[in-house]
Write a protein that holds these residues in place. Sequence first.
Motif, PDB file in Angstrom:
ATOM      1  N   MET A   1      22.094   1.364   2.461  1.00 52.68           N
ATOM      2  CA  MET A   1      20.798   1.467   1.806  1.00 52.68           C
ATOM      3  C   MET A   1      19.709   1.955   2.763  1.00 52.68           C
ATOM      4  SD  MET A   1      21.411   0.510  -1.246  1.00 52.68           S
ATOM      5  CE  MET A   1      19.890  -0.024  -2.035  1.00 52.68           C
ATOM      6  N   ARG A   2      20.108   2.323   3.968  1.00 54.54           N
ATOM      7  CA  ARG A   2      19.100   2.619   4.984  1.00 54.54           C
ATOM      8  C   ARG A   2      18.083   3.639   4.489  1.00 54.54           C
ATOM      9  NH1 ARG A   2      22.069   3.662  10.071  1.00 54.54           N
ATOM     10  NH2 ARG A   2      22.482   1.445   9.987  1.00 54.54           N
ATOM     11  N   LYS A   3      18.554   4.601   3.692  1.00 52.32           N
ATOM     12  CA  LYS A   3      17.653   5.673   3.286  1.00 52.32           C
ATOM     13  C   LYS A   3      16.687   5.246   2.192  1.00 52.32           C
ATOM     14  CE  LYS A   3      19.878   9.759   4.998  1.00 52.32           C
ATOM     15  NZ  LYS A   3      21.219  10.278   4.892  1.00 52.32           N
ATOM     16  N   VAL A   4      17.165   4.430   1.247  1.00 56.85           N
ATOM     17  CA  VAL A   4      16.291   4.086   0.124  1.00 56.85           C
ATOM     18  C   VAL A   4      15.446   2.851   0.382  1.00 56.85           C
ATOM     19  CG1 VAL A   4      17.573   5.211  -1.708  1.00 56.85           C
ATOM     20  CG2 VAL A   4      18.243   2.930  -0.958  1.00 56.85           C
ATOM     21  N   ALA A   5      15.887   2.001   1.317  1.00 58.83           N
ATOM     22  CA  ALA A   5      15.209   0.719   1.529  1.00 58.83           C
ATOM     23  C   ALA A   5      13.700   0.854   1.746  1.00 58.83           C
ATOM     24  CB  ALA A   5      15.856  -0.042   2.680  1.00 58.83           C
ATOM     25  N   PRO A   6      13.251   1.781   2.606  1.00 59.72           N
ATOM     26  CA  PRO A   6      11.805   1.860   2.839  1.00 59.72           C
ATOM     27  C   PRO A   6      11.018   2.125   1.558  1.00 59.72           C
ATOM     28  CG  PRO A   6      12.986   3.268   4.381  1.00 59.72           C
ATOM     29  CD  PRO A   6      13.994   2.746   3.421  1.00 59.72           C
ATOM     30  N   TYR A   7      11.578   2.961   0.654  1.00 55.30           N
ATOM     31  CA  TYR A   7      10.854   3.270  -0.583  1.00 55.30           C
ATOM     32  C   TYR A   7      10.748   2.035  -1.461  1.00 55.30           C
ATOM     33  CZ  TYR A   7      11.702   8.004   1.012  1.00 55.30           C
ATOM     34  OH  TYR A   7      11.746   9.129   1.781  1.00 55.30           O
TER      35      TYR A   7
ATOM     36  N   ALA B   1       8.326  -0.299  -0.069  1.00 56.23           N
ATOM     37  CA  ALA B   1       6.960   0.175  -0.274  1.00 56.23           C
ATOM     38  C   ALA B   1       6.505  -0.128  -1.695  1.00 56.23           C
ATOM     39  CB  ALA B   1       6.880   1.677  -0.002  1.00 56.23           C
ATOM     40  N   VAL B   2       7.391   0.138  -2.654  1.00 56.87           N
ATOM     41  CA  VAL B   2       7.051  -0.157  -4.045  1.00 56.87           C
ATOM     42  C   VAL B   2       6.772  -1.653  -4.195  1.00 56.87           C
ATOM     43  CG1 VAL B   2       7.961  -0.271  -6.394  1.00 56.87           C
ATOM     44  CG2 VAL B   2       8.334   1.778  -5.015  1.00 56.87           C
ATOM     45  N   ALA B   3       7.644  -2.469  -3.583  1.00 52.40           N
ATOM     46  CA  ALA B   3       7.482  -3.914  -3.704  1.00 52.40           C
ATOM     47  C   ALA B   3       6.153  -4.369  -3.104  1.00 52.40           C
ATOM     48  CB  ALA B   3       8.639  -4.638  -3.038  1.00 52.40           C
ATOM     49  N   SER B   4       5.750  -3.712  -2.011  1.00 51.09           N
ATOM     50  CA  SER B   4       4.546  -4.212  -1.360  1.00 51.09           C
ATOM     51  C   SER B   4       3.271  -3.670  -1.985  1.00 51.09           C
ATOM     52  CB  SER B   4       4.577  -3.911   0.144  1.00 51.09           C
ATOM     53  OG  SER B   4       4.491  -2.535   0.329  1.00 51.09           O
ATOM     54  N   THR B   5       3.369  -2.683  -2.897  1.00 51.52           N
ATOM     55  CA  THR B   5       2.169  -2.312  -3.636  1.00 51.52           C
ATOM     56  C   THR B   5       1.777  -3.436  -4.574  1.00 51.52           C
ATOM     57  OG1 THR B   5       3.575  -1.159  -5.197  1.00 51.52           O
ATOM     58  CG2 THR B   5       2.400   0.208  -3.605  1.00 51.52           C
TER      59      THR B   5
ATOM     60  N   THR C   1      13.271 -11.738   4.249  1.00 51.96           N
ATOM     61  CA  THR C   1      14.724 -11.612   4.379  1.00 51.96           C
ATOM     62  C   THR C   1      15.055 -10.331   5.133  1.00 51.96           C
ATOM     63  OG1 THR C   1      15.014 -12.766   2.297  1.00 51.96           O
ATOM     64  CG2 THR C   1      16.910 -11.556   3.135  1.00 51.96           C
ATOM     65  N   MET C   2      14.377  -9.243   4.744  1.00 47.69           N
ATOM     66  CA  MET C   2      14.660  -7.964   5.407  1.00 47.69           C
ATOM     67  C   MET C   2      14.257  -8.003   6.876  1.00 47.69           C
ATOM     68  SD  MET C   2      13.641  -5.338   2.338  1.00 47.69           S
ATOM     69  CE  MET C   2      14.041  -3.844   3.219  1.00 47.69           C
ATOM     70  N   VAL C   3      13.044  -8.495   7.122  1.00 48.67           N
ATOM     71  CA  VAL C   3      12.586  -8.585   8.518  1.00 48.67           C
ATOM     72  C   VAL C   3      13.518  -9.496   9.311  1.00 48.67           C
ATOM     73  CG1 VAL C   3      10.754  -9.469  10.018  1.00 48.67           C
ATOM     74  CG2 VAL C   3      10.166  -8.100   8.034  1.00 48.67           C
ATOM     75  N   GLY C   4      13.873 -10.615   8.698  1.00 52.03           N
ATOM     76  CA  GLY C   4      14.732 -11.588   9.381  1.00 52.03           C
ATOM     77  C   GLY C   4      16.076 -10.995   9.757  1.00 52.03           C
TER      78      GLY C   4
END
Lengths: 396, 217, 279
Positions: C115-121, C124-128, C169-172
Amino acid sequence: MTDGMRERDNGHRETMIRLENLSKTFPGQHEPAVDDLTMEIYAGEIVVLVGPSGCGKTTTMKMINRIIEPTGGRIYIEGEDVTTADPDKLRRRIGYVIQQIGLFPHMTIADNIATVPRMLGWDKKRISDRIDELLETVHISKSYRDRYPKQLSGGQRQRIGVARAMAADPPIMLMDEPFGAVDPITRERLQDEFIRLQQDIQKTIVFVTHDIDEAIKMGDRIAILREQSKIAQYDTPERILTDPADEYVEDFIGSGASLKRLSLSRVQDIQTSDWPVAGLNDSHDGVRDKMQRSGKEYVLLLDDQRKPKRWVSMADIEHNGIPLSEAGWPAVAIVEGRSSLYDTLDTMITSYKGSAIVVDDAGRYQGVVDFDAVLQAIESMRPAQHRDGRAVPEGA
Amino acid sequence: MNSMGFFEYLASRWDDLLELSIEHAQVVLVSLLIATVIGVSLGVLTYRRPAAAQVVLAIASTILTIPSFALFGLLIPLLGLGYKPTVVALSAYALLSILRNTITGLRSVDPAITESAKGMGLSNLQQLVRIELPLAWPVIIAGIRVSALLILGIAAIAAYVNGPGLGGDIFSGLSRIGGANSLNLVLGGFLGIIVLALVFEALFAVLGRLTTSKGLN
Amino acid sequence: MRSAEETRDTTLAEESWESPQTPETGGPSSGARKGSLLASKLVRYLTMPLILAAVCVGLYLWVGSLELDSIEQRSLNREVITEKVIRHLEITAVATLVVVLLAVTAGVILTRPVMRKVAPYIAAVASTGQGVPAIGVLVLSAILLDQFGFKAAVAALVIYAFLPVLRNTMVGIRQVDPSVIESGRGMGMTKTAVLFQIELPLAVPIMLAGIRTALIIVVGTATLATFINAGGMGDIINTGIKTSREPILITGSLLTAVLALGIDYLAGIAEDVLKPRGL
């Protein structure tokens, strides 16, 4: 003199790892990181892959346990093609030590060491015994079993890393700059310990470093690599130092190859000269007599256990009034027979008389070496006149 | 009944929505200003005193843990309904991130820099104003930004206790559920706040760039 | 209510990220420091329950001293308050549980190499989601589900509290030292074994911080569930406002605050207890 004390290739060399036309091109790159490497690694040897950073040495090592999957070529271990074997099972047969050590911070020392034995289904008792045994092997107290990695010093962590890699007694160990992250003094100690350990365990070890001195110290055999893991020279340290294959190897060894070569020979292997010695309790006349007969200007005085104590000259013992135990000057330039010529030379240079006294493990007098003896030894290390490269016969 | 589409609704109530948005932004800005003055002051006073810093941080974080509806409930008997309790509650909620980032920012200034400032003979106050606060500013402004986003949302609840802003439309939509334009009212208030949040984000990005020394990139 | 609470977990994450060195490296003063550390821990553990207990006792005495009218009596009795507290806890528990299950799973999936490629998107959507008004999410959830009450409230709270758990979870997982993972893989641990035995345990402290944040968001926002007829402590506050009865308003508000602070306190203790040793 016997060339290369640590050389072990005495005829029956058994191949443990064979890399055949091994290649790796990382995705998105045009140039391969490792290009068509073929080499054999013999059982029970420490083979050091050494080269400048980016030469592909680590990639090469990591392809052996397929942490990095090769894009071409084959890997054989004990004759078995493991290129497509289950990598997890393969790795359980291969010990793995990396520079950052990678101990599991949330597990105790015991649990860290137990990782592979547990995966292999060992019973509790056996695992526990093995942990104790390994802790002893790496000189760590059993009381550390239930400690966590953060409670250990860097050197201790590194030892646990080695113990963890040896846990299931794998025939092969891969070590990627294993002593790179500790201070120089600890590094030296860990290296020495590991060499001693290896004499007992006789593993096949692939050792990666960028430090030629470490390579010379640790390696039974050294592969000097250039770009894309191409082998510039694959040979014993002795031969690499005395007979570098080309300019690249010479440059890589750097200046002082002869001095480095000295660190491979032990003083007990070169000719020591006999020196007039006398006992501390001898009479002054007896000592004077010995000196005159030997034609030397000094006599070495030994104590009851034949440990060297003092140097005296004729002038020092002219007067009978001064006891021998106070005459002359103390003998301090003393080296053990196991010391390298490098250390011996160092001692000689700093000594008052330009010579060093050789003693055995118990400190008993064995002989004296001087510059001439060392020079002679260096002379005999030089390759044969025409650099045919194999002037020194195998197993000499 | 529920005849009007959302865009039609927007077109017809454009003026009102704009006015509510300005009200909403205004109460948030006033609260932010108060919280910034208090938060930065407290940060400056405590960043060198770990025990004091711990106490003020604990208090600010306790406030933040109190549910907003409960805090409004507690403020009504004291301050009545409307603008006043809204500003007090929003300032209180905005305090923690500003305070914490001020302390973090001031503490993260390289000791070598303050030492050399001291070595050049700057007084403590000069050090603070000319060296430490400017260096900590990017961190402080990040804290203000986080607080802004937080209280933009909480301000919507203030409308229930007669506070100003877009929350009023959400509650009036809620009160006439099933009736005409109820969904439009809720959506208008909801999206209005999100748009405000985006505007604030953009403003803070610009403000951050304008007020941060170029040397800090 | 969301974003600033998130700052807490982010900061926590950053702290444990940037200061892996341990404070207990010995030294002559370490014994004394440990002692004062213990003392400050004790103060931290005892202060909050004492304050909360004092508030409850004071409230009880105050309400007891009042002459309650019939409206006040209808709200301020043991049955009603108990019912509201239980309802509030139910909403909080169910929403938090669902958030943890969904967001941790999503976090694990998003940190897989695939998922490395899609994870940032996606992140980003989640953090909006920051800056979204909680009350809006609740009301819209009720309207869209066409159902006022428990389910709509839980759905809204799950959406609202999803981000901190997902992000932590992701940061951890991402902050786990790659060399630790490599040495695990190098010893022949399978990917699954590495995930469950190394990555997740090592991510636990940061994940717990995120879960605690989510819990606080949920317990606070559940107060607003009253507006979509889902009950809980908000009911009491709301009754107080609507009937202009200060005893009801103050009791409801104070008890709600006590409940939230108490849960935060317990979550803090759970955080300390559940943290793997050795970190």
